[in-house]
Design an enzyme around this catalytic site. Structure first.
Site, mmCIF file in Angstrom:
data_model
loop_
_atom_site.group_PDB
_atom_site.id
_atom_site.type_symbol
_atom_site.label_atom_id
_atom_site.label_comp_id
_atom_site.label_asym_id
_atom_site.label_seq_id
_atom_site.Cartn_x
_atom_site.Cartn_y
_atom_site.Cartn_z
ATOM 1 N N LYS A 89 0.859 -1.185 0.000
ATOM 2 C CA LYS A 89 0.000 0.000 0.000
ATOM 3 C C LYS A 89 0.896 1.237 0.000
ATOM 4 C CE LYS A 89 -4.014 1.776 2.625
ATOM 5 N NZ LYS A 89 -4.862 1.525 3.814
ATOM 6 N N SER B 74 -9.647 1.341 2.703
ATOM 7 C CA SER B 74 -8.784 2.120 1.841
ATOM 8 C C SER B 74 -7.696 1.294 1.141
ATOM 9 C CB SER B 74 -8.123 3.225 2.658
ATOM 10 O OG SER B 74 -7.304 2.667 3.671
ATOM 11 N N SER C 88 -9.772 -1.008 7.017
ATOM 12 C CA SER C 88 -9.199 -0.775 5.692
ATOM 13 C C SER C 88 -8.436 -1.945 5.087
ATOM 14 C CB SER C 88 -8.290 0.454 5.718
ATOM 15 O OG SER C 88 -9.072 1.621 5.649
#
Ligand SMILES: [Mg+2]
Ligand SMILES: [Zn+2]
Lengths: 110, 478, 485
Positions: free
Chosen positions: B75, B150, B174
């Site tokens: 990420k 996310s 997330s």
């Protein structure tokens, strides 16, 4: 749990545009008049939802600021390597004389 | 990729397969398949050079580690030295950190090969990966739908088969929520099990880094690599890391599992049906399953949406145009700060910064922030009470399956509600993970969530393994 | 240091002292805590506030803060770090990690040498900011063209010591700040160098008519010396009294001391209420020193100035003169009390040891560490026994400080061998014969001329005569002359 369900009324007053403008200033954000209107509406809705906890009677529990019950986590006073100055300053939007350059300051703090 | 990380690493370590071959396959899948926009940056040259180094060390008789040759995606809120780390924000465009996050060092030391940085909601604020300055990621199982967020880019990169493993971060769900929506495994470890050093903070007291993988065992393997004490993170736990990979195959007979009423009733009928089936599957494997109500769960979301924005408003103050990242010039420093932040942050980030600033500001602190912290304690107590009776808890990961792109864009509150099942574990700090368990009528994946007490990851992985073995057959990505 | 307030007015002052701790590294990272290095060389992800970096607390800084707490008789309590949120370019995270409602040291006191006691409300740990230089234009803040920031100082550990509003005069503020500085230095917590910014003082000043409640206070910043502190307080108090007497009201604000113009100026910051949005720092865990750790720190605390002054006063049977008290304070402040005590232990007379240390040794303080206490005490005995005059002894002491050696040998090499009695009588008689007018006045009882006569003898003997012996000889000659008339 009822996502989308009707919200109960809460004792917390509605959030107005003056408060949103004040908060934006504290946070160093600029809002156009349209944005101010839209954010006021959205933030008021979120706060009205979140404020359900304001009326919640849960006794006098200790506030929980952290999930871990740790204390006294310390390091020894030993010098470690620093970053290379040139690469640090290369990342800066503006630098001069080995320092970070910023526009003039209108007021003093701290 | 067709192979799991465990198999790849075993083959590379034994010299049956070269890391270069594995990494080339991953890179070519990304090159041809990433019109879903899972990646912000693909690191082909670095990855191949790294693969070659691993192959040389195998040839020299050395062991490159438990993730030897395994392609992995990160990420883009995990700092990578010399490699852009943007958090999908204009304000960090072009920033190359001068250091690696602790998890990045540990992955490298274990022989993993970083192939790219994945798309995310800006500064991890969102549940759909639509709040990215470079556009949304699409769900590989249905391109008209969101992958969740996310960590949507990480979940999509695993679901699409580009990589067997990816790292995400979980502040309010997330990792677990996109894992559920994309049909992969996602783990939020016990707070403090994985070092946060080098994770660009969203809400520090809630953030945890964790793996997303195609299988429960791969997720366990990856978590064992990145877990463990780090002196650079004061909130990192000392002491032994739970034995997770071995636990995946462990029998679950006799474990007491609580099916959380609040995590079934508030969900869509099809999600609720799959969750009940997963409970039956565990009962079939010998667990003592019983329904339990934890009324506190109803209030977790409210507490979360005060605490997380409050911490975020402070964590994101440093993006001021002085030391790195974007600057929009102006005649004085304050005007420059305002112009930079106004141009650099997207609407959702601004919304949360303002919400958090408000919750902390004079006159509102007690009513909002302090009260939210007491509700947080109450939620944690709710878990503790349940763990007095149960070894683990079970429920839905999300209220619905993947929703359509744009469906919640104009209604922040509707978007926030998709975190309702995941935030309680962030508030308490206890571990939780999502395991795919069947689909809805449209073939969209459903995730079920397994919870365990702090540092109870072994129990959690044992149950996740049992669920994986009993889950209805997985649909391939469309 | 006079407080020029009109009759019936009272000054009320509280001081906030920021002191940089004498650690090897910064408060939350391993960068060196050093003054005067090349800009932006002592920086890392943590003290630059780079995204993803995390603070880790320095044990030594905590222990030095606890030492300050023990020295100021505070109670050392469990404490929590908070974030103080405000934007400023010299603050890399745009918040300061500080302690708010749970500081490590609470509720102490500082006794001044004159016996008065000033309350200490708290002494908490926090991080320092970087350093901003204003460039171009008027060079003053606001009038500059732009600013440059150096983060070497960012993250240096500070203890902020907040006094109660117990101070009632600028002289007392001076005494408090100098005594506090002496304590910080003696405890090893800080080097206390105001000129390098290691110790910085802000003053909260208000005035009131005697007996009335506290007035509105103003906070004065930029006090870079004790002299500025005294001047600024006096100026600010006078300004406030004049304002109130003219029918105005004091506005609570921060004011800047302009040393050149000798006045305080409103900082004229934008009208923005301070809303620092304090909340517990989630990246750090609480500090909770246990009894054992606290007593270890207390035991490691070196002797403090008040105790050291009492030891020296004890050398005078507990009743030193005011002049001697002043000298005792000055030798303790300049860390020379061990010189006095050492010389006395070797047999030197206390008063002389104190006087020579407070004056001559202190004047050459950088050499004092190498002073041979044995030689010093023998020199003091030579002077006390009249074998060397004061002027001669000072000359020998200067040599002893510079190069060391045996005081008797130094005196001899300087030609300070004491004259025998006959020789001295001859010289004095000759000088007296050359100055008949002065001699007559001296005989008539005018003691003011005695100095002139002694001076003449000293010149005639190239300073080799013992002043005390000359005085005695003059007195003997006078009584002889009076007896003869
Ligand atoms: Mg302070
Ligand atoms: Zn540093």
């Amino acid at each position: 749990m009822s996502p989308g369900g009707a919200l109960p009324p809460h004792s917390v007053p509605a959030l107005g545009p003056e408060q949103v403008a004040h908060v934006a200033r504290l946070a160093r954000l600029e809002l156009s008049p349209e944005e101010l209107e839209r954010y006021t509406e959205q933030l008021d809705a979120v706060l009205a939802y979140a404020a359900e906890i304001a009326d919640l009677d849960i006794g006098d529990l200790e506030p929980m600021s952290h999930p871990l019950p740790l204390s006294n986590v310390l390091r020894d006073d030993h010098v470690a390597a620093c970053l290379d100055r040139d690469s640090v300053l290369a990342a800066a939007p503006a630098a001069e004389d080995h320092r970070f350059r910023v526009p003039r300051l209108l007021s003093e703090e701290g | 990729m067709s192979d799991l990380a465990l198999q790849i690493a075993a083959d590379v370590r034994a010299g049956r397969r070269s890391a270069r071959e594995v990494v080339e396959e991953s890179l070519s899948l990304i090159a041809t398949g990433d019109d879903i926009h899972a990646f912000l940056e693909v690191l082909a040259d670095e990855a191949l050079a790294r693969a070659d180094a691993i192959d040389r060390s195998v040839a020299d008789g050395e062991d490159p580690g438990p993730l030897a040759g395994v392609p992995i995606a990160l990420k883009d809120n995990l700092c990578t030295r010399g490699i852009p780390t943007t958090c999908s924000s204009r304000i960090l465009a072009g920033w190359r950190p001068p250091y690696d996050a602790t998890v990045v060092e540990r992955l490298r030391d274990a022989g993993a090969v970083l192939v790219g940085k994945t798309n995310m909601d800006e500064f991890a604020m969102g549940s759909s990966t639509e709040n990215s300055c470079s556009g949304p990621t699409l769900n590989p199982r249905d391109r008209g739908r969101v992958p969740g967020g996310s960590s949507g880019g990480s979940a999509a990169s695993v679901a699409a088969g580009f990589v067997p493993l990816a790292l995400g971060s979980d502040t309010g769900g997330s990792i677990r929520q996109p894992a559920a929506l994309c049909g992969v495994v996602g783990v939020k470890p016990t707070y403090g099990l994985v070092s946060r050093y080098g994770l660009v903070a969203f809400a520090s007291s809630l953030d945890q880094i964790g793996p997303l993988g195609a299988s429960v065992a791969d997720a366990a393997l990856c978590l064992e690599v990145i877990a463990g004490h780090d002196a650079r993170d004061t909130t990192s736990l000392e002491g032994p890391v739970p034995d997770m990979l071995a636990a995946v195959e462990r029998p679950v007979r006799g474990l007491r599992v609580g099916l959380v009423t609040e995590l079934v009733e508030g969900t869509s009928p099809e999600v609720a049906a799959r969750v009940r089936e997963s409970a039956e599957a565990l009962a079939g494997a010998g667990c003592a399953v019983e329904e339990v109500s934890i009324p506190q769960f109803r209030y977790g979301l409210s507490a979360y949406y005060l605490i997380a924005p409050a911490e975020a408003s402070s964590n994101l103050a440093r993006f001021d145009g002085v030391r790195y990242g974007l600057r929009v010039d102006a005649s004085d420093a304050e005007a420059m700060n305002v112009a930079t932040r106004t141009a650099g942050f997207g609407p959702e980030v601004k919304r949360r910064i303002m919400l958090g600033t408000y919750a902390l500001s004079a006159g509102y602190y007690d009513e909002y922030y302090a009260k939210a912290q007491r509700v947080r304690r109450w939620v944690a107590n709710g878990f503790a009470d349940a763990y007095a009776k149960f070894d683990a808890l079970l429920g839905a990961t999300t209220p619905t399956t993947a929703f359509a792109l744009g469906e919640h864009s104009e209604d922040p509150l509707a978007m926030y509600r998709s975190d309702t099942c995941t935030v309680p574990a962030n508030l308490s700090g206890d571990p939780a993970m999502s395991v795919p368990f069947g689909t809805d009528a449209g073939g969209l994946p459903v995730g079920v969530q397994v919870f365990a007490p702090a540092l109870g990851e072994d129990v959690m992985f044992a149950l996740a393994g049992a669920l994986e073995r009993s889950a209805p057959t997985k649909e391939p990505p469309r | 240091m006079t407080d020029r307030l009109p009759e019936g007015w009272e000054l009320v002052v509280g001081l906030e002292v920021h002191c940089e701790l004498a650690t090897a590294t910064k408060l939350f990272c391993g960068c060196p805590n050093a003054f005067g290095e090349e800009p932006n060389t002592n920086v890392c992800p943590v003290c630059l506030g780079l995204p993803g970096s995390l603070p880790v607390l320095n044990r030594r800084a905590v222990e030095l803060a606890m030492r300050i707490g023990v020295a100021l008789r505070c109670s050392i309590e469990p404490s929590v770090f908070h974030r103080k949120n405000y934007f400023y370019p010299d603050m890399p995270k745009d918040f300061q990690i500080s302690q708010y409602d749970a500081p490590i040291n609470r509720g102490g006191r500082l006794e001044l040498p004159d016996g008065s006691v000033i309350g200490v409300e708290r002494a908490h740990l926090e991080e320092d900011t970087g350093k901003t230089t204003h460039v171009g234009g008027t060079g003053r803040i606001g009038g500059a063209d732009y600013a440059l920031v150096d983060y070497n100082r960012s993250g240096v550990p500070l203890v902020e010591i907040v006094s109660a509003p117990d101070i009632r005069s600028s002289a007392q503020a001076h005494a408090y700040a100098s005594e506090l500085r002496a304590i910080l230095v003696a405890s090893g917590a800080s080097d206390g160098r105001m000129e390098e910014g290691s110790m910085r003082v802000d003053a909260n000043v208000s005035v009131r008519r005697t007996g009335e409640p506290f007035g509105t206070r103003c906070e004065i910043k930029n006090l870079n010396s004790l002299r500025s502190l005294v001047r600024a307080i006096e100026h600010e108090a006078a300004r406030q009294v004049a304002l109130v007497q003219a029918g105005g009201t004091v506005v609570q604000e921060t004011r800047h001391w302009d040393e050149g113009e000798g006045r305080t100026l409103s900082m004229r910051s934008k009208e923005e209420a301070n809303d620092y949005r304090y909340f517990p720092e989630p990246d750090l865990v609480p500090l909770a020193p246990d009894e054992r750790w606290r007593s270890e720190v207390a035991a490691s605390l070196p002797p403090l100035p008040a105790g050291r002054r009492a030891v020296l006063a004890g050398l005078f049977g507990g009743s030193p003169t005011q002049a001697q008290l002043d000298q005792i304070r000055s030798v303790v402040t300049s860390d020379l009390d061990r010189v006095v005590a050492g010389a006395v232990a070797k047999g030197a007379p206390a008063a002389l040891a104190l006087a020579r240390t407070a004056n001559e040794v202190a004047a050459n303080a950088e050499r004092a560490a190498d002073l041979d206490l044995d030689g010093f005490s023998r020199l003091l005995l030579l002077e006390a026994g009249g074998e060397l005059g004061a002027t001669q002894a000072k000359a020998v002491l200067s040599e002893l400080l510079e190069r060391g050696g045996d005081p008797t040998a130094i005196a001899k090499s300087m030609g300070f061998e004491s004259m025998d009695e006959g020789e001295l009588r001859e010289v004095v008689a000759r000088v007296v014969a050359e100055l008949p007018e002065e001699w007559d006045k001296f005989l008539a009882g005018d003691s003011k001329v005695q100095g002139a006569l002694i001076g003449a003898v000293m010149r005639a003997t190239s300073n080799s005569a013992n002043g005390k012996a000359v005085t005695e000889e003059l007195a003997r000659m006078r009584s002889e002359a009076r007896g003869a008339s």
